[in-house]
Scaffold this motif. Structure first.
Motif, PDB file in Angstrom:
ATOM      1  N   UNK A 154     -31.930  -3.039  -9.239  1.00 38.82           N
ATOM      2  CA  UNK A 154     -33.260  -2.661  -9.717  1.00 38.82           C
ATOM      3  C   UNK A 154     -33.482  -1.161  -9.516  1.00 38.82           C
TER       4      UNK A 154
ATOM      5  N   UNK B 126     -34.264  -5.576 -18.088  1.00 33.33           N
ATOM      6  CA  UNK B 126     -33.141  -6.517 -17.965  1.00 33.33           C
ATOM      7  C   UNK B 126     -31.877  -5.918 -18.560  1.00 33.33           C
TER       8      UNK B 126
ATOM      9  N   UNK C 202     -28.449  -5.103 -16.578  1.00 35.16           N
ATOM     10  CA  UNK C 202     -27.365  -6.015 -16.958  1.00 35.16           C
ATOM     11  C   UNK C 202     -26.003  -5.572 -16.396  1.00 35.16           C
TER      12      UNK C 202
ATOM     13  N   UNK D 239     -25.740  -5.632 -12.436  1.00 37.25           N
ATOM     14  CA  UNK D 239     -25.702  -7.008 -11.932  1.00 37.25           C
ATOM     15  C   UNK D 239     -24.337  -7.636 -12.192  1.00 37.25           C
ATOM     16  N   UNK D 240     -23.737  -7.310 -13.338  1.00 34.35           N
ATOM     17  CA  UNK D 240     -22.407  -7.846 -13.628  1.00 34.35           C
ATOM     18  C   UNK D 240     -21.362  -7.304 -12.665  1.00 34.35           C
TER      19      UNK D 240
ATOM     20  N   UNK E 143     -29.330  -7.445  -6.056  1.00 36.22           N
ATOM     21  CA  UNK E 143     -30.485  -7.283  -6.939  1.00 36.22           C
ATOM     22  C   UNK E 143     -31.364  -6.077  -6.638  1.00 36.22           C
TER      23      UNK E 143
END
Lengths: 247, 257
Positions: free
Chosen positions: A117, A100, A104, A107-108, A113
């Motif tokens: 990943x 995660x 982080x 994703x921001x 997604x």
């Protein structure tokens, strides 16, 4: 001729309590260069680093990254391109799992997604920590935390890596692994450190700060071998250079 | 707790949202019983028990955690027997006052809800739990609070313990530290935590934090998850409406007629 990667002109910074941390600092760093920033405690290193990704704005002077000044619209892009690795990994690893944490940043940025990943896995692989992805960060060793902290920044595919005391709290083996890892990076690197032996191994160029001013800027071996200069600014000549320069 | 959350079992595989909804319904059901109720609460132990048994969780470890929090409930209820002396039942020749019933009820409710909440965390893992809460529409600031509380609890606890040890080492001879010293230590810890919060925020901002924490958990609830939540809610409603314990008791004491 292309713009320098980092262009800092006459930067001054005064904290709200009146402490003058930077008093007119100027330098340029080219693409792919590795530069160390050394100086005694309180010389202004951390303050300077905080200007490189726009966390602090200079009270006077100009900071340009890749030819761009910091503006409200560009700040997100500049922060992506300048990855900062903090001194204490516990400040940088704040998510419940390693994975995660590395995802982080992407994703921001609004990366989808699946792509986030993929990037997270690739970054963890790059620092050799892919096996830790589901682990909670606070259970890792100091060396693992450091490597994961670097991965969190790599996941943003930065052009510049800024590191504050990367070798602090590491045991000799962890430190050696870190040096080997950093040597493989082709990013523009800026490393603030008291670990002068590490500086000699990783950075051909060094900037010496004292009292918020640049007192020297030049080839590492020449500056760090200059015993009077080192001692005058709260530093010392690293052992590794004593044996290399008998004169 | 982290290790428990990463285990695998049929309960672990249930969608976090289903477990959150079921547990919330459970807590509501437990709280809605009348204040003197004790026996009718007993069938509800089935829920935490099922989570622990099917989830393969270490019951002793979780019980210890429940015991740690027990003093709070104890203090909430401890004065009831003194304030409420109305006799309500007899055990042999001894009259039991309403206060004792409500006190027992508080302790049972406490054990039920805390064990269920702990089992929920243990069989879900904090990150899935937070992702689940977020998907259920809990506002982002609360989710972030929960994540960070969990992440830094140990870091700051360690820091506090180190400071305490350092202070103890320098207070030779004294058996306990002066009250004042504790004050200073706590104040210092607060200042340090604030500094750390600043640094964490800085590191979040440098990775593009915009107030929204995005967690990468893609879970599509299946029929199992829906069945889990609906099944338990039905059970709670049933246990709330009929006193199952009394029913079973009557059935058992009916004798060979």
């Amino acid at each position: 001729m292309s713009d320098p990667m980092i262009d800092i002109t006459d930067v001054c910074f005064t904290y709200p309590d009146g402490t003058e941390a930077l008093r007119g600092v100027s330098f340029r760093i080219g693409h792919g260069e590795s530069v160390a920033i050394v100086g005694a405690n309180g010389a202004g290193k951390s303050t300077l680093l905080q200007h490189l990704n726009g966390y602090l704005a200079p009270t006077r002077g100009d900071v340009r990254i890749g030819g761009q000044a910091f503006t409200r619209e560009r700040i997100a892009e500049i922060r992506r391109s300048v990855g900062v690795v903090f001194q204490d990994p516990d400040d940088q690893l704040f998510m419940p799992t390693v994975f995660d944490d590395v995802a982080f940043g992407p994703l921001n940025l609004g990366v989808p997604p699946e792509e986030a990943e993929r990037r997270a896995v690739a970054s963890l692989d790059r620092v050799g920590m892919a096996h830790l992805r589901e682990r909670p960060p606070h259970k890792l060793s100091a060396g693992e935390k450091r490597a994961v902290a670097i991965a969190t920044v790599l996941a943003l595919s930065p052009d510049v890596l800024v590191m504050d005391e990367p070798s602090s709290n590491l045991d000799p083996r962890g430190r050696r692994r870190l040096i080997e890892l950093l040597a493989t990076f082709e990013h523009t690197k800026i490393i603030a450190s008291h670990d002068l032996e590490l500086v000699v191994e990783l950075c051909p160029r060094v900037i010496v700060l004292d009292g918020g001013l640049i007192v020297a800027d030049g080839p590492t071996e020449r500056l760090l071998s200059d015993e009077p200069l080192m001692l005058a600014h709260g530093l010392e000549r690293p052992h590794i250079l004593r044996h290399r320069h008998p004169h | 707790m982290d290790d428990l959350g990463r285990m695998d079992s049929p309960i672990h595989r249930i969608d976090a949202r289903a477990k959150i909804i079921a547990t919330a319904a459970f807590v509501l059901a437990v709280m809605s019983f009348p204040r003197y109720e004790v026996s009718a609460l007993m069938p509800l132990f089935a829920y935490p028990f099922a989570l622990i048994a099917v989830g393969n969780l270490p019951a002793g470890y979780l019980l210890k955690k429940v015991a740690v929090a027990a003093p709070f409930a104890l203090f909430v209820g401890i004065f009831n027997p003194l304030l409420d002396r109305q006799p309500m039942g007899m055990i042999g020749p001894v009259a039991i006052s309403g206060g004792w019933f409500s006190f027992a009820s508080i302790m049972v409710r406490f054990t039920l809800t805390v064990s269920a909440a702990l089992a929920l965390v243990a069989c879900t893992g904090i990150h899935r739990l937070c992702a689940g809460l977020k998907m259920l529409g809990l506002p982002s600031p609360f989710v972030v609070q929960l994540l960070f509380l969990y992440r830094y609890f140990f870091v700051i606890g360690d820091e506090g313990l180190r400071m305490l040890r350092a202070a103890e080492m320098r207070s030779t001879g004294a058996r306990t530290l002066a009250f004042q010293t504790y004050g200073t230590l706590i104040g210092h810890l607060l200042v340090r935590s604030m500094d750390r919060a600043q640094r964490i925020y800085r590191s979040m901002v440098s990775r593009g934090f915009d107030g929204e924490v995005r967690l990468l958990r893609r879970e599509a609830p299946g029929w199992r998850d829906v069945a889990f939540a609906c099944g338990w809610i039905a059970f709670f409603a049933f246990a709330r409406s009929w006193d199952l314990a009394e029913f079973v008791g009557r059935w058992l004491s009916r004798g060979p007629s």
